[in-house]
Design a protein around this motif. Structure first.
Motif, PDB file in Angstrom:
ATOM      1  N   LEU A   1       4.532   0.288   9.008  1.00 52.02           N
ATOM      2  CA  LEU A   1       4.200   1.254  10.052  1.00 52.02           C
ATOM      3  C   LEU A   1       4.385   2.674   9.539  1.00 52.02           C
ATOM      4  CD1 LEU A   1       4.229  -1.214  12.028  1.00 52.02           C
ATOM      5  CD2 LEU A   1       5.251   0.325  13.664  1.00 52.02           C
ATOM      6  N   TYR A   2       5.490   2.903   8.827  1.00 55.64           N
ATOM      7  CA  TYR A   2       5.745   4.250   8.300  1.00 55.64           C
ATOM      8  C   TYR A   2       4.774   4.630   7.187  1.00 55.64           C
ATOM      9  CZ  TYR A   2       9.928   4.816  11.104  1.00 55.64           C
ATOM     10  OH  TYR A   2      10.795   4.962  12.162  1.00 55.64           O
ATOM     11  N   SER A   3       4.106   3.662   6.592  1.00 54.97           N
ATOM     12  CA  SER A   3       3.081   4.001   5.595  1.00 54.97           C
ATOM     13  C   SER A   3       1.810   4.522   6.284  1.00 54.97           C
ATOM     14  CB  SER A   3       2.747   2.795   4.707  1.00 54.97           C
ATOM     15  OG  SER A   3       1.958   1.842   5.397  1.00 54.97           O
ATOM     16  N   HIS A   4       1.706   4.282   7.590  1.00 52.47           N
ATOM     17  CA  HIS A   4       0.572   4.767   8.384  1.00 52.47           C
ATOM     18  C   HIS A   4       0.933   6.002   9.206  1.00 52.47           C
ATOM     19  CE1 HIS A   4      -2.387   1.486   7.862  1.00 52.47           C
ATOM     20  NE2 HIS A   4      -1.314   0.754   7.619  1.00 52.47           N
ATOM     21  N   PHE A   5       2.151   6.026   9.736  1.00 53.60           N
ATOM     22  CA  PHE A   5       2.572   7.090  10.650  1.00 53.60           C
ATOM     23  C   PHE A   5       3.977   7.553  10.280  1.00 53.60           C
ATOM     24  CE2 PHE A   5      -0.292   4.314  13.056  1.00 53.60           C
ATOM     25  CZ  PHE A   5      -1.248   5.233  13.465  1.00 53.60           C
ATOM     26  N   THR A   6       4.210   8.857  10.375  1.00 53.57           N
ATOM     27  CA  THR A   6       5.527   9.404  10.034  1.00 53.57           C
ATOM     28  C   THR A   6       6.571   9.129  11.108  1.00 53.57           C
ATOM     29  OG1 THR A   6       4.904  11.544  10.962  1.00 53.57           O
ATOM     30  CG2 THR A   6       4.580  11.242   8.585  1.00 53.57           C
ATOM     31  N   GLY A   7       6.157   8.764  12.285  1.00 54.72           N
ATOM     32  CA  GLY A   7       7.090   8.473  13.365  1.00 54.72           C
ATOM     33  C   GLY A   7       6.359   8.342  14.681  1.00 54.72           C
ATOM     34  N   LYS A   8       7.133   8.283  15.747  1.00 57.89           N
ATOM     35  CA  LYS A   8       6.560   8.062  17.065  1.00 57.89           C
ATOM     36  C   LYS A   8       5.599   9.177  17.477  1.00 57.89           C
ATOM     37  CE  LYS A   8       7.679   7.034  21.864  1.00 57.89           C
ATOM     38  NZ  LYS A   8       8.740   6.656  22.809  1.00 57.89           N
ATOM     39  N   ASP A   9       5.941  10.434  17.192  1.00 56.28           N
ATOM     40  CA  ASP A   9       5.049  11.543  17.565  1.00 56.28           C
ATOM     41  C   ASP A   9       3.680  11.386  16.919  1.00 56.28           C
ATOM     42  OD1 ASP A   9       7.166  12.548  18.999  1.00 56.28           O
ATOM     43  OD2 ASP A   9       7.439  14.340  17.755  1.00 56.28           O
ATOM     44  N   ALA A  10       3.650  10.917  15.679  1.00 55.63           N
ATOM     45  CA  ALA A  10       2.369  10.721  14.988  1.00 55.63           C
ATOM     46  C   ALA A  10       1.585   9.570  15.623  1.00 55.63           C
ATOM     47  CB  ALA A  10       2.601  10.452  13.505  1.00 55.63           C
ATOM     48  N   ILE A  11       2.287   8.549  16.062  1.00 54.18           N
ATOM     49  CA  ILE A  11       1.630   7.426  16.743  1.00 54.18           C
ATOM     50  C   ILE A  11       1.067   7.899  18.074  1.00 54.18           C
ATOM     51  CG2 ILE A  11       2.008   5.172  17.850  1.00 54.18           C
ATOM     52  CD1 ILE A  11       4.152   4.676  15.606  1.00 54.18           C
ATOM     53  N   VAL A  12       1.860   8.658  18.815  1.00 53.08           N
ATOM     54  CA  VAL A  12       1.389   9.204  20.091  1.00 53.08           C
ATOM     55  C   VAL A  12       0.161  10.083  19.844  1.00 53.08           C
ATOM     56  CG1 VAL A  12       1.962  10.749  22.012  1.00 53.08           C
ATOM     57  CG2 VAL A  12       3.633   9.059  21.231  1.00 53.08           C
ATOM     58  N   GLY A  13       0.194  10.883  18.786  1.00 56.52           N
ATOM     59  CA  GLY A  13      -0.943  11.743  18.454  1.00 56.52           C
ATOM     60  C   GLY A  13      -2.196  10.940  18.157  1.00 56.52           C
ATOM     61  N   ALA A  14      -2.052   9.833  17.453  1.00 59.46           N
ATOM     62  CA  ALA A  14      -3.208   8.983  17.145  1.00 59.46           C
ATOM     63  C   ALA A  14      -3.761   8.342  18.416  1.00 59.46           C
ATOM     64  CB  ALA A  14      -2.820   7.906  16.128  1.00 59.46           C
ATOM     65  N   VAL A  15      -2.872   7.901  19.297  1.00 59.23           N
ATOM     66  CA  VAL A  15      -3.309   7.345  20.586  1.00 59.23           C
ATOM     67  C   VAL A  15      -4.029   8.429  21.377  1.00 59.23           C
ATOM     68  CG1 VAL A  15      -2.516   6.423  22.811  1.00 59.23           C
ATOM     69  CG2 VAL A  15      -1.548   5.536  20.676  1.00 59.23           C
ATOM     70  N   ALA A  16      -3.450   9.630  21.395  1.00 57.05           N
ATOM     71  CA  ALA A  16      -4.046  10.750  22.130  1.00 57.05           C
ATOM     72  C   ALA A  16      -5.438  11.078  21.597  1.00 57.05           C
ATOM     73  CB  ALA A  16      -3.142  11.980  22.046  1.00 57.05           C
TER      74      ALA A  16
ATOM     75  N   ARG B   1     -10.549  -0.920   4.046  1.00 56.48           N
ATOM     76  CA  ARG B   1     -10.996  -1.490   5.323  1.00 56.48           C
ATOM     77  C   ARG B   1      -9.815  -2.162   6.040  1.00 56.48           C
ATOM     78  NH1 ARG B   1     -15.104  -3.663   3.196  1.00 56.48           N
ATOM     79  NH2 ARG B   1     -14.206  -5.706   2.834  1.00 56.48           N
ATOM     80  N   GLU B   2      -9.009  -2.910   5.302  1.00 57.17           N
ATOM     81  CA  GLU B   2      -7.835  -3.564   5.885  1.00 57.17           C
ATOM     82  C   GLU B   2      -6.823  -2.537   6.381  1.00 57.17           C
ATOM     83  OE1 GLU B   2      -6.503  -6.098   2.724  1.00 57.17           O
ATOM     84  OE2 GLU B   2      -7.991  -7.651   3.171  1.00 57.17           O
ATOM     85  N   ARG B   3      -6.652  -1.461   5.616  1.00 58.19           N
ATOM     86  CA  ARG B   3      -5.727  -0.404   6.026  1.00 58.19           C
ATOM     87  C   ARG B   3      -6.202   0.253   7.321  1.00 58.19           C
ATOM     88  NH1 ARG B   3      -1.604   2.693   4.762  1.00 58.19           N
ATOM     89  NH2 ARG B   3      -1.660   4.937   5.124  1.00 58.19           N
ATOM     90  N   ALA B   4      -7.494   0.524   7.412  1.00 55.98           N
ATOM     91  CA  ALA B   4      -8.057   1.135   8.630  1.00 55.98           C
ATOM     92  C   ALA B   4      -7.896   0.195   9.817  1.00 55.98           C
ATOM     93  CB  ALA B   4      -9.526   1.491   8.414  1.00 55.98           C
ATOM     94  N   GLN B   5      -8.108  -1.091   9.606  1.00 56.03           N
ATOM     95  CA  GLN B   5      -7.936  -2.062  10.690  1.00 56.03           C
ATOM     96  C   GLN B   5      -6.477  -2.133  11.131  1.00 56.03           C
ATOM     97  OE1 GLN B   5      -9.566  -5.538   8.782  1.00 56.03           O
ATOM     98  NE2 GLN B   5     -11.649  -5.168   9.583  1.00 56.03           N
ATOM     99  N   ARG B   6      -5.558  -2.121  10.174  1.00 51.87           N
ATOM    100  CA  ARG B   6      -4.125  -2.163  10.485  1.00 51.87           C
ATOM    101  C   ARG B   6      -3.725  -0.894  11.251  1.00 51.87           C
ATOM    102  NH1 ARG B   6      -2.515  -3.679   5.617  1.00 51.87           N
ATOM    103  NH2 ARG B   6      -2.261  -1.558   4.866  1.00 51.87           N
ATOM    104  N   HIS B   7      -4.242   0.246  10.817  1.00 55.10           N
ATOM    105  CA  HIS B   7      -3.988   1.527  11.473  1.00 55.10           C
ATOM    106  C   HIS B   7      -4.424   1.457  12.946  1.00 55.10           C
ATOM    107  CE1 HIS B   7      -3.466   5.941  11.274  1.00 55.10           C
ATOM    108  NE2 HIS B   7      -4.476   5.981  12.115  1.00 55.10           N
ATOM    109  N   GLN B   8      -5.631   0.951  13.175  1.00 55.22           N
ATOM    110  CA  GLN B   8      -6.156   0.844  14.538  1.00 55.22           C
ATOM    111  C   GLN B   8      -5.380  -0.192  15.348  1.00 55.22           C
ATOM    112  OE1 GLN B   8      -8.358   3.242  15.296  1.00 55.22           O
ATOM    113  NE2 GLN B   8      -7.992   2.615  17.391  1.00 55.22           N
TER     114      GLN B   8
END
Length: 195
Positions: free
Chosen positions: A51-66, A10-17
């Motif tokens: 951050l890198y434990s959640h996303f591999t980089g900026k493109d992955a972050i942009v993809g999650a936002v998208a 739950r904490e990981r999901a909240q941090r991800h969001q």
């Protein structure tokens, strides 16, 4: 799963969001070039390795936002289609253009910046499919060309959004462009609204 494991998930999901929300907020206020892992780490008060434990980089972050944006857009289009007093295509088209204008950084993440998200494939995420389905629902049920008509319509609307958003065509004529598009594609016998 133990209570401790559930809490960690739950904490990981909240941090991800939280990271997604911070990226979106930063992009909306300063543009996508300002979204870096260093800036995001400062904003969410976690280290860059977190951050890198959640996303591999900026493109992955942009993809999650998208992907979050596609969920919002699908809901926005659905509400417009279901409330449409006239052709559903006009309501969906207007809602689409309104969304693109009101959320330029989010729209850019969804359609302009590089991501791993794939359209029209077996791997297309459900929120993206839901957006497309809202366009398909504007056309006659069972028509084998409804998917093609939806693609052409979406492409035209995307062109209008990007070109007017960049000032290459006057934004003041958006309604007239939409009227022309609807007059060419609207079908009085479109599929009835889905519940």
């Amino acid at each position: 799963m133990s209570a401790t494991s559930e809490r960690r998930e739950r904490e990981r999901a909240q941090r991800h969001q939280m990271i997604i929300g911070a990226a979106r907020e930063l992009a909306e206020t300063e543009g996508w070039e300002a979204v870096t892992t260093r800036r995001l780490a400062e904003r969410v008060e976690y280290s860059q390795p977190v951050l890198y434990s959640h996303f591999t980089g900026k493109d992955a972050i942009v993809g999650a936002v998208a992907l979050d944006g596609f969920a919002e857009l699908a809901d926005h289009l659905r509400r417009a289609r279901l409330a449409a007093p006239g052709p559903a295509l006009r309501a969906v088209g207007a809602a689409y253009l309104e969304f693109a204008t009101a959320r330029p950084a989010l729209y850019q993440a969804m359609f302009v910046l590089p991501t791993d998200l794939k359209f029209a494939s077996d791997d297309t995420p459900a929120p993206m499919r839901a957006c497309f389905d809202e366009f398909v629902a504007c056309f006659r049920a069972g028509d084998e060309q409804s998917g093609l008509a939806a693609e052409v319509t979406w492409s035209a609307l995307h062109g209008m959004a990007v070109l007017s958003g960049s000032g290459r065509i006057p934004g003041a004529w958006q309604r007239e462009r939409l009227d022309l598009l609807v007059s060419r594609f609207a079908d009085d016998q479109a599929a009835p609204p889905l519940a």
